[in-house]
Design a protein around this motif. Structure first.
Motif, PDB file in Angstrom:
ATOM      1  N   ALA A  34       1.618  -9.074  -4.466  1.00 18.58           N
ATOM      2  CA  ALA A  34       0.529  -9.447  -5.365  1.00 18.58           C
ATOM      3  C   ALA A  34       0.410  -8.350  -6.421  1.00 18.58           C
ATOM      4  CB  ALA A  34      -0.774  -9.581  -4.588  1.00 18.58           C
ATOM      5  N   ILE A  35       0.370  -8.757  -7.682  1.00 15.21           N
ATOM      6  CA  ILE A  35       0.325  -7.806  -8.795  1.00 15.21           C
ATOM      7  C   ILE A  35      -0.839  -8.213  -9.694  1.00 15.21           C
ATOM      8  CG2 ILE A  35       1.640  -6.747 -10.666  1.00 15.21           C
ATOM      9  CD1 ILE A  35       4.201  -7.892  -9.271  1.00 15.21           C
ATOM     10  N   TYR A  36      -1.689  -7.242 -10.059  1.00 14.33           N
ATOM     11  CA  TYR A  36      -2.929  -7.574 -10.756  1.00 14.33           C
ATOM     12  C   TYR A  36      -3.283  -6.514 -11.797  1.00 14.33           C
ATOM     13  CZ  TYR A  36      -7.818  -9.133 -11.197  1.00 14.33           C
ATOM     14  OH  TYR A  36      -9.023  -9.597 -11.660  1.00 14.33           O
ATOM     15  N   ASP A  37      -3.719  -6.971 -12.976  1.00 10.60           N
ATOM     16  CA  ASP A  37      -4.261  -6.086 -14.011  1.00 10.60           C
ATOM     17  C   ASP A  37      -5.779  -6.245 -13.967  1.00 10.60           C
ATOM     18  OD1 ASP A  37      -5.427  -5.127 -16.412  1.00 10.60           O
ATOM     19  OD2 ASP A  37      -3.587  -5.486 -17.541  1.00 10.60           O
ATOM     20  N   PRO A  38      -6.508  -5.233 -13.465  1.00  7.94           N
ATOM     21  CA  PRO A  38      -7.946  -5.384 -13.280  1.00  7.94           C
ATOM     22  C   PRO A  38      -8.742  -5.505 -14.580  1.00  7.94           C
ATOM     23  CG  PRO A  38      -7.231  -3.178 -12.649  1.00  7.94           C
ATOM     24  CD  PRO A  38      -5.998  -3.963 -12.954  1.00  7.94           C
ATOM     25  N   LYS A  39      -8.255  -4.945 -15.658  1.00  5.61           N
ATOM     26  CA  LYS A  39      -8.986  -5.033 -16.930  1.00  5.61           C
ATOM     27  C   LYS A  39      -8.867  -6.429 -17.533  1.00  5.61           C
ATOM     28  CE  LYS A  39      -9.882  -2.764 -21.274  1.00  5.61           C
ATOM     29  NZ  LYS A  39      -9.271  -3.244 -22.479  1.00  5.61           N
ATOM     30  N   GLU A  40      -7.658  -6.944 -17.580  1.00  4.28           N
ATOM     31  CA  GLU A  40      -7.424  -8.270 -18.175  1.00  4.28           C
ATOM     32  C   GLU A  40      -7.649  -9.407 -17.187  1.00  4.28           C
ATOM     33  OE1 GLU A  40      -6.930  -8.889 -21.360  1.00  4.28           O
ATOM     34  OE2 GLU A  40      -6.989  -6.734 -21.780  1.00  4.28           O
ATOM     35  N   ARG A  41      -7.748  -9.055 -15.884  1.00  2.00           N
ATOM     36  CA  ARG A  41      -7.909 -10.049 -14.811  1.00  2.00           C
ATOM     37  C   ARG A  41      -6.791 -11.091 -14.851  1.00  2.00           C
ATOM     38  NH1 ARG A  41     -14.301 -11.078 -14.429  1.00  2.00           N
ATOM     39  NH2 ARG A  41     -13.532 -13.182 -14.267  1.00  2.00           N
ATOM     40  N   ILE A  42      -5.584 -10.556 -14.986  1.00  2.00           N
ATOM     41  CA  ILE A  42      -4.370 -11.374 -14.952  1.00  2.00           C
ATOM     42  C   ILE A  42      -3.612 -10.963 -13.696  1.00  2.00           C
ATOM     43  CG2 ILE A  42      -2.153 -11.845 -16.075  1.00  2.00           C
ATOM     44  CD1 ILE A  42      -3.458 -10.975 -18.717  1.00  2.00           C
ATOM     45  N   GLY A  43      -3.091 -11.939 -12.962  1.00  2.00           N
ATOM     46  CA  GLY A  43      -2.375 -11.591 -11.749  1.00  2.00           C
ATOM     47  C   GLY A  43      -1.254 -12.555 -11.448  1.00  2.00           C
ATOM     48  N   GLY A  44      -0.426 -12.124 -10.526  1.00  2.00           N
ATOM     49  CA  GLY A  44       0.683 -12.950 -10.088  1.00  2.00           C
ATOM     50  C   GLY A  44       1.090 -12.590  -8.676  1.00  2.00           C
ATOM     51  N   MET A  45       1.877 -13.469  -8.096  1.00  2.00           N
ATOM     52  CA  MET A  45       2.400 -13.219  -6.759  1.00  2.00           C
ATOM     53  C   MET A  45       3.814 -13.770  -6.696  1.00  2.00           C
ATOM     54  SD  MET A  45       0.915 -14.421  -3.059  1.00  2.00           S
ATOM     55  CE  MET A  45      -0.686 -13.688  -3.342  1.00  2.00           C
ATOM     56  N   VAL A  46       4.683 -13.012  -6.036  1.00  2.00           N
ATOM     57  CA  VAL A  46       6.060 -13.428  -5.832  1.00  2.00           C
ATOM     58  C   VAL A  46       6.350 -13.382  -4.331  1.00  2.00           C
ATOM     59  CG1 VAL A  46       6.972 -11.090  -6.278  1.00  2.00           C
ATOM     60  CG2 VAL A  46       8.460 -13.079  -6.601  1.00  2.00           C
ATOM     61  N   HIS A  47       7.141 -14.348  -3.862  1.00  2.00           N
ATOM     62  CA  HIS A  47       7.534 -14.447  -2.448  1.00  2.00           C
ATOM     63  C   HIS A  47       9.057 -14.298  -2.415  1.00  2.00           C
ATOM     64  CE1 HIS A  47       6.947 -16.708   1.592  1.00  2.00           C
ATOM     65  NE2 HIS A  47       8.161 -16.190   1.588  1.00  2.00           N
ATOM     66  N   CYS A  48       9.526 -13.103  -2.059  1.00  2.00           N
ATOM     67  CA  CYS A  48      10.957 -12.775  -2.105  1.00  2.00           C
ATOM     68  C   CYS A  48      11.598 -12.901  -0.724  1.00  2.00           C
ATOM     69  CB  CYS A  48      11.159 -11.359  -2.630  1.00  2.00           C
ATOM     70  SG  CYS A  48      10.464 -11.086  -4.260  1.00  2.00           S
TER      71      CYS A  48
END
Length: 159
Positions: A34-48
């Motif tokens: 899980a990867i998140y930018d707290p200021k912009e509130r943009i996030g993503g998740m990858v399942h490798c």
């Protein structure tokens, strides 16, 4: 009302909608990042699924999210394209379990080692980790706050 975005195996989802929750189920030896930018509130998740595309370049071209090395890098690139800033990104990871009794391939450990190497090469750190063991996990990322939750064996904990 939350909108749930489900990340499959060798898949990735991004969002900037604060009502979204990104989830990936049944992380065994796979890694969920899980990867998140707290200021912009943009996030993503990858399942490798696997650690590296070094021996499978054509597969990596077809689906970079299958591999830790290409999948995490591509997720970061796409988050930056949406407006996230690399230096603000928060990385939380779960999975990497050993789902076999004999440790023959130890894919979970190899996946986690590949992620650690990738992070070190990019001068980044993992902000929270729940890896190893022999249990499957489900990983949630709440876009409104950046909260990451791991559910396993009927219990939940914040990561």
């Amino acid at each position: 009302m939350n909108n749930t975005l489900v990340v499959g195996i060798s898949d990735m989802k991004l969002s900037r909608n604060p009502g979204d929750v990104i989830v990936t189920y049944s992380l065994g030896s796979c890694l969920g990042v899980a990867i998140y930018d707290p200021k912009e509130r943009i996030g993503g998740m990858v399942h490798c699924l696997l650690p590296s595309a070094a021996a499978a370049r054509e597969k990596a071209r077809q689906n970079p999210f299958m591999f830790v090395t290409t999948g995490v890098a591509m997720t970061v690139r796409r988050l930056v394209d949406l407006g996230a800033r690399k230096e603000r990104l928060v990385f939380k990871v779960a999975g990497g379990a050993n789902m076999r009794k004999d440790r023959l391939f130890d894919t979970g450990l190899r996946n986690f080692n590949a992620l650690q190497t990738l992070m070190e090469r990019n001068n980044r750190k993992l902000d929270a980790v729940d890896v190893g063991g022999t249990i499957p996990r489900t990983l949630f990322l709440y876009l409104d706050t950046g909260r990451v939750v791991v559910r396993s064996m009927g219990k939940e904990k914040d990561l």
